[in-house]
Scaffold this motif. Structure first.
Motif, short mmCIF file in Angstrom:
data_model
loop_
_atom_site.label_atom_id
_atom_site.label_comp_id
_atom_site.label_asym_id
_atom_site.label_seq_id
_atom_site.Cartn_x
_atom_site.Cartn_y
_atom_site.Cartn_z
N LEU A 19 4.77 -4.90 -0.73
CA LEU A 19 4.46 -6.06 -1.55
C LEU A 19 3.44 -5.65 -2.62
CD1 LEU A 19 4.25 -8.80 1.24
CD2 LEU A 19 6.22 -8.03 -0.10
N PRO A 20 3.27 -6.46 -3.68
CA PRO A 20 2.34 -6.07 -4.75
C PRO A 20 0.93 -5.84 -4.23
CG PRO A 20 3.71 -7.93 -5.43
CD PRO A 20 3.97 -7.73 -3.97
N CYS A 21 0.29 -4.80 -4.74
CA CYS A 21 -1.12 -4.52 -4.45
C CYS A 21 -1.83 -4.35 -5.78
CB CYS A 21 -1.26 -3.25 -3.61
SG CYS A 21 -2.98 -2.74 -3.35
N GLU A 22 -2.49 -5.43 -6.23
CA GLU A 22 -3.13 -5.45 -7.53
C GLU A 22 -4.63 -5.14 -7.46
OE1 GLU A 22 -0.21 -8.90 -9.40
OE2 GLU A 22 -1.99 -9.49 -8.27
N GLY A 23 -5.18 -5.22 -6.25
CA GLY A 23 -6.60 -4.96 -6.05
C GLY A 23 -6.90 -4.85 -4.57
N THR A 24 -8.16 -4.58 -4.22
CA THR A 24 -8.64 -4.31 -2.86
C THR A 24 -8.18 -2.93 -2.42
OG1 THR A 24 -6.82 -5.13 -1.44
CG2 THR A 24 -8.38 -6.76 -2.31
N TYR A 25 -8.51 -2.55 -1.17
CA TYR A 25 -7.95 -1.32 -0.62
C TYR A 25 -7.04 -1.61 0.56
CZ TYR A 25 -12.65 -1.39 1.75
OH TYR A 25 -13.80 -1.72 2.41
N PHE A 26 -6.24 -2.68 0.38
CA PHE A 26 -5.26 -3.07 1.39
C PHE A 26 -3.86 -3.11 0.79
CE2 PHE A 26 -9.20 -5.40 2.62
CZ PHE A 26 -9.49 -4.65 3.74
N GLN A 27 -2.90 -2.64 1.58
CA GLN A 27 -1.50 -2.70 1.21
C GLN A 27 -0.79 -3.60 2.21
OE1 GLN A 27 0.55 -1.27 -1.43
NE2 GLN A 27 1.80 -2.88 -0.48
N THR A 28 -0.23 -4.69 1.71
CA THR A 28 0.53 -5.60 2.56
C THR A 28 2.01 -5.23 2.48
OG1 THR A 28 -1.06 -7.36 2.16
CG2 THR A 28 1.07 -8.02 3.03
N VAL A 29 2.67 -5.25 3.62
CA VAL A 29 4.09 -4.92 3.67
C VAL A 29 4.83 -5.95 4.51
CG1 VAL A 29 3.59 -2.45 3.50
CG2 VAL A 29 3.96 -3.47 5.76
N SER A 30 6.11 -6.08 4.25
CA SER A 30 6.99 -6.89 5.09
C SER A 30 7.77 -5.97 6.03
CB SER A 30 7.97 -7.68 4.23
OG SER A 30 8.98 -8.28 5.04
N TYR A 31 7.86 -6.39 7.30
CA TYR A 31 8.65 -5.61 8.26
C TYR A 31 9.90 -6.40 8.67
CZ TYR A 31 6.60 -8.68 11.84
OH TYR A 31 6.23 -9.79 12.56
#
Length: 379
Positions: free
Chosen positions: A307-319
């Motif tokens: 999923l989009p990661c525009e800021g922070t140091y977290f990457q959200t994903v769909s499983y």
């Protein structure tokens, strides 16, 4: 024996503690909790060592070390072209969490309502409840952007505060110009409404640059911003942040702060004041963008949907294409069977909304990210 009546009967161990403990138990790679595992800038550690022998170990002023307050004012002017008074409009806090707690305790009264946009960080609701006020949880859209129609229909004359988090944890999304226009319209409609803007990841944004509450003069007299040296300089264990607010709000916040912690670690404040003279804060964004891009490249060989990661140091994903398990069960299985700890997004939602999404922290050294990706390819 009389049973103690809990003020917070629904509060249990946080998901961050649960997943970290599971990572330890199963010897898994911990990409759950949001802390970096790489060394500090050697210049900062050198400053700290030098200062340890100086006479700076007694109480700092309640609002903060004078030099540090002035450096924060300069940083705010440089970053956002906003001039703030270091004496009256800045407060050094014992981490962003203490700043948020003190703000809510100071400004929110019993039976008033506070808007929280879900998924949300778990420290927002508790101080509201301890004020005998009402947290009103509103879901963001499925793409983690604000649903302004729903927000507008929910706010009323009894709404005291709206808490915004930009850049957003856990999704990594950031607000755009229209989001702030919509917020400004709401404040025009409701003169009592205040804004608590959690911007702890403000210096970690990528292609789309961060728009801050500090960029919006219309909001200055009605807003409190929250920043974090811990996040900016990856020194989370120092627990040091700061608030910026107009004097009429800051005076009330200081009343709570002085009886909550009184003052913040004196050595850390002097060290940060010196460090702000030499650190290149804008370069932090490119550092973390390299981390993000590297991690996304590694995950491209897995079955996760990034999923989009525009800021922070977290990457959200769909499983969603991997499993139909709920996200809590899925993350626990990841720890036990795959050896990687993550955070389920549903735990950030009051209603437990589950879109089959999880959050990885990529603020890790390259070897850790490579090892985690190799394990995740097994799914």
């Amino acid at each position: 024996m009389n049973k103690t009546m809990s003020k917070l009967p629904h509060i249990n161990t946080s998901i961050f503690s649960v997943m970290t403990q599971m990572a330890i138990e199963y010897k898994a790679i911990n990409l759950a909790q949001g802390f970096p595992n790489f060394p500090l800038d050697e210049r900062l550690t050198s400053i700290l060592v030098k200062l340890s022998n100086e006479n700076i170990h007694q109480y700092a002023p309640m609002a903060g070390n004078i030099s540090l307050l002035e450096k924060i004012a300069t940083l705010t002017a440089t970053s956002y072209r906003r001039k703030v008074n270091p004496k009256d409009e800045i407060l050094v806090s014992a981490g962003a969490t203490e700043g948020i707690f003190a703000t809510i305790q100071a400004l929110v009264h019993p039976n008033e309502e506070v808007i929280i946009l879900d998924p949300s960080y778990d420290c927002y609701e508790t101080p509201i409840l301890l004020c005998n006020a009402k947290p009103i949880r509103i879901n963001l859209k499925n793409d983690f952007t604000p649903n302004w129609e729903l927000i507008g229909n929910t706010i009323n004359q009894n709404t005291k505060l709206i808490i915004i988090n930009n850049p957003h944890n856990p999704s990594g999304r950031i607000w755009n110009e229209n989001d702030f226009i919509q917020l400004e319209k709401l404040l025009e409609l409701y003169p009592k409404l205040l804004v608590l803007s959690d911007e702890v990841y403000e210096y970690i944004t990528f292609e789309q640059k961060h728009i801050s509450i500090h960029h919006r003069p219309k909001l200055w007299n009605r807003s409190i911003s929250v920043s974090s040296f811990g996040k900016t300089f990856h020194i989370t264990g120092w627990k040091i942040g700061y608030l910026i607010a107009p004097i009429h709000l800051m005076n009330e916040i200081k009343k709570v702060h002085q009886f909550l912690v009184f003052s913040v670690n004196s050595v850390a404040q002097v060290a940060l004041s010196a460090y702000l003279d030499i650190v290149d804060i804008p370069s932090l964004a490119s550092f973390y963008q390299q981390k993000r891009d590297f991690f996304r490249t590694l995950l491209a060989d897995t079955k996760f949907n990034l999923l989009p990661c525009e800021g922070t140091y977290f990457q959200t994903v769909s499983y969603a294409t991997i499993s139909n398990e709920n996200d809590i069960d899925f993350t626990k299985r990841l720890v036990k069977e795959i050896g990687v700890a993550t955070i389920p997004i549903s735990t950030f939602n009051a209603d437990g909304k589950d879109n089959h999404c999880i959050r990885f922290c990529f603020a890790k050294d390259d070897e850790t990210l490579i090892q985690a990706a190799e394990k995740l390819k097994k799914l």
